[in-house]
Design an enzyme around this catalytic site. Structure first.
Site, PDB file in Angstrom:
ATOM      1  N   HIS A 166     -16.089   3.993  19.602  1.00 27.73           N
ATOM      2  CA  HIS A 166     -16.922   5.137  19.196  1.00 27.73           C
ATOM      3  C   HIS A 166     -16.368   5.628  17.844  1.00 27.73           C
ATOM      4  O   HIS A 166     -16.010   6.802  17.697  1.00 27.73           O
ATOM      5  CB  HIS A 166     -16.935   6.220  20.273  1.00 27.73           C
ATOM      6  CG  HIS A 166     -18.134   7.133  20.216  1.00 27.73           C
ATOM      7  ND1 HIS A 166     -19.002   7.309  21.265  1.00 27.73           N
ATOM      8  CD2 HIS A 166     -18.612   7.923  19.222  1.00 27.73           C
ATOM      9  CE1 HIS A 166     -19.961   8.179  20.929  1.00 27.73           C
ATOM     10  NE2 HIS A 166     -19.738   8.567  19.691  1.00 27.73           N
TER      11      HIS A 166
ATOM     12  N   GLU B 216     -23.479   2.811  18.659  1.00 27.50           N
ATOM     13  CA  GLU B 216     -24.308   3.006  17.476  1.00 27.50           C
ATOM     14  C   GLU B 216     -23.826   2.258  16.232  1.00 27.50           C
ATOM     15  O   GLU B 216     -23.421   2.867  15.236  1.00 27.50           O
ATOM     16  CB  GLU B 216     -24.415   4.504  17.153  1.00 27.50           C
ATOM     17  CG  GLU B 216     -24.970   5.320  18.308  1.00 27.50           C
ATOM     18  CD  GLU B 216     -25.248   6.776  17.939  1.00 27.50           C
ATOM     19  OE1 GLU B 216     -24.731   7.237  16.909  1.00 27.50           O
ATOM     20  OE2 GLU B 216     -25.986   7.443  18.665  1.00 27.50           O
TER      21      GLU B 216
ATOM     22  N   ASN C  94     -29.217   5.661  22.889  1.00 27.14           N
ATOM     23  CA  ASN C  94     -29.012   7.059  22.516  1.00 27.14           C
ATOM     24  C   ASN C  94     -30.280   7.560  21.846  1.00 27.14           C
ATOM     25  O   ASN C  94     -30.734   6.991  20.850  1.00 27.14           O
ATOM     26  CB  ASN C  94     -27.836   7.203  21.540  1.00 27.14           C
ATOM     27  CG  ASN C  94     -26.506   6.872  22.197  1.00 27.14           C
ATOM     28  OD1 ASN C  94     -26.424   6.694  23.412  1.00 27.14           O
ATOM     29  ND2 ASN C  94     -25.455   6.801  21.391  1.00 27.14           N
TER      30      ASN C  94
END
Ligand code: PNW
Length: 441
Positions: free
Chosen positions: A123, A168, A294
């Protein structure tokens, strides 16, 4: 707020999510090495309130109290990430026993409270030592990531519900290496394209290595996805929306599920296209057990560079992102239609709003409404046949919101950064009651 939502299966995963850098603090405690976000925060002007992650929510010290709080919400799962430089300070070689012990306390603490641990490996807080040799732009970092993944799986894997490789990759590549507004603050489209390639490659290589090592946790990746809507019906706006759809969605989904980059985006990149070695695309298609999505908003796309986001008249959050729950249903249906996807999880969904604490309460009706409508959007996708495994709120508690610092609050739990006191907002109380009602239906 009405609860028309229902018919979620009994084994549906309901969670709250956080990430290491955003909540842990203890940025140099117990042998932790610096990450690229520690360094980025030190650059003048990088963070809106000139803050950093040195203390954050002090979760490193307050983890037990925080796990109790998660359990009290009535969720059955918690999504968190491991700080790579906390467990392997230089990003390769020696492991830091105290760092590994911390995550073992988290995992065992979750299991003791009947909560499923859902772990994210990356992350964003890459060890600074790896940035010194080029970071994600250096192909060798993919091998360092594989070693890191194997080390975490060897120590914790038998007790994890899932392992996500990256959170992401678009944000890391584009915001970190093209826009330069996130760590490491590089501004080069060519570098960003190479970084995205190495993130996808490292994902595939890690999955293969983990399966060879032996793994009981479900394996996948987490993408930030948004439907792209042209601002007007003009041919130029529609073409721009198609290209943006290529950059944000198809650039990641096509290699993961079809083994090829989208031709339109490759053509648009021209000389900035990444260097691809034989076998890379094959590696990226390693089968996944889940796909994490997300979702915060849709994107309205205009060919006109002066077009201002957030001007469609829809309400916006404190980030300026439009509240558009229908976009989540649309996105989930599209994933099912266009790709052979494994079960889908909403791994983040939530909103930043200007909260006010009054008499020890936070009446965040805007956030409560946001969550209720998005959960209903998930239910609608399921009614239309999408295979959904779970839903997680971003975020458990207010935390370090990257370049926005502590000014933006996404938590369903309020954090007073002076005292570190946690207070359940109305949205948290609503989520708890909603989950309780699910159990008695
Ligand atoms: C995600 N964008 O970040 C992250 O996974 C979280 O760590 C973060 O706190 C959360 O969303 C809220 O921002 C994003 O500009 C940051 O499109 C920026 C974008 C998307 C996601």
């Amino acid at each position: 707020m009405s609860n028309k939502t229902n018919n979620f299966p009994a084994d549906f995963v309901w969670g709250v999510a956080t990430s290491a850098f955003q909540i842990e603090g203890a940025s140099s405690a117990d042998g932790k090495g610096p990450s690229i976000w520690d360094s980025f925060c030190a650059k003048p002007g990088a963070i809106a309130d000139a803050s950093n992650g040195d203390n954050a929510c002090q979760h490193y010290q307050r983890w037990a109290e925080d796990l109790d709080m998660i359990a009290a919400l009535g969720v059955n799962a918690y999504r968190f990430s491991v700080s790579w430089p906390r467990v392997q300070p230089a990003g390769s070689g020696a492991w830091n026993a105290k760092g590994l012990d911390f995550y073992e306390r988290i995992v065992d603490g979750l299991l003791a409270r009947d909560l499923q641990p859902h772990l994210t490996l990356n992350h964003w807080d890459l060890p600074d030592a790896l940035q010194a040799t080029g970071g994600w732009a250096n192909r060798d970092t993919t091998q360092r990531f594989v070693d890191y993944a194997l080390g975490i799986n060897a120590r914790l894997g038998d007790r994890l519900a899932s392992i996500a490789t990256h959170n992401e990759p678009w944000v890391v590549a584009v915001l970190g290496h093209e826009a330069g507004i996130f760590a490491p603050g590089i501004k080069s489209r060519k570098t960003a394209a190479q970084v995205s390639h190495h993130l996808l490659l490292s994902h595939g290589l890690a999955l293969r290595a983990l399966r060879e090592q032996g793994v009981s946790a479900k394996l996948g990746i987490v993408l930030n996805l948004a439907p792209m809507h042209p601002a007007t019906d003009s041919a130029a706006d529609r073409a721009q929306a198609t290209l943006e759809d290529g950059r944000l969605l198809r650039w990641y989904l096509d290699p993961l599920f079809k083994g090829a980059y989208p031709a339109d985006v490759l053509a648009d990149l021209g000389d900035d296209a990444p260097q691809i070695e034989p076998g890379d695309l094959q590696s990226m298609t390693a089968p996944m057990d889940f796909l994490g999505v997300n979702y915060y908003s849709h994107s309205v796309v205009s060919a006109d560079k002066s077009y201002k986001a957030g001007s469609t008249g829809l309400p916006v959050t404190d980030m300026g992102w439009e509240v558009y729950p229908e976009g989540l249903t649309e996105l989930l249906l599209r994933l099912k239609r266009d790709y052979p996807v494994p079960p889908l999880f909403v791994t983040e969904n939530g909103g930043a709003f200007k909260d006010e604490m009054v008499d020890g309460q936070v009446h965040d009706s805007d956030r409560l409404d946001y969550l209720a409508r998005h959960i209903e959007a998930v239910a609608e996708a399921m009614r239309q046949g999408v295979n959904m495994g779970g839903y997680m709120v971003w975020s458990l508690m207010d935390n370090f919101e990257w370049a926005s610092g502590y000014e933006k609050r996404f938590g369903i739990v309020h954090v007073d950064y002076q005292t570190q006191q946690r207070t359940l907002k109305d949205s948290a109380l609503w989520y708890r009651d909603f989950l309780q009602a699910q159990k008695t239906l």
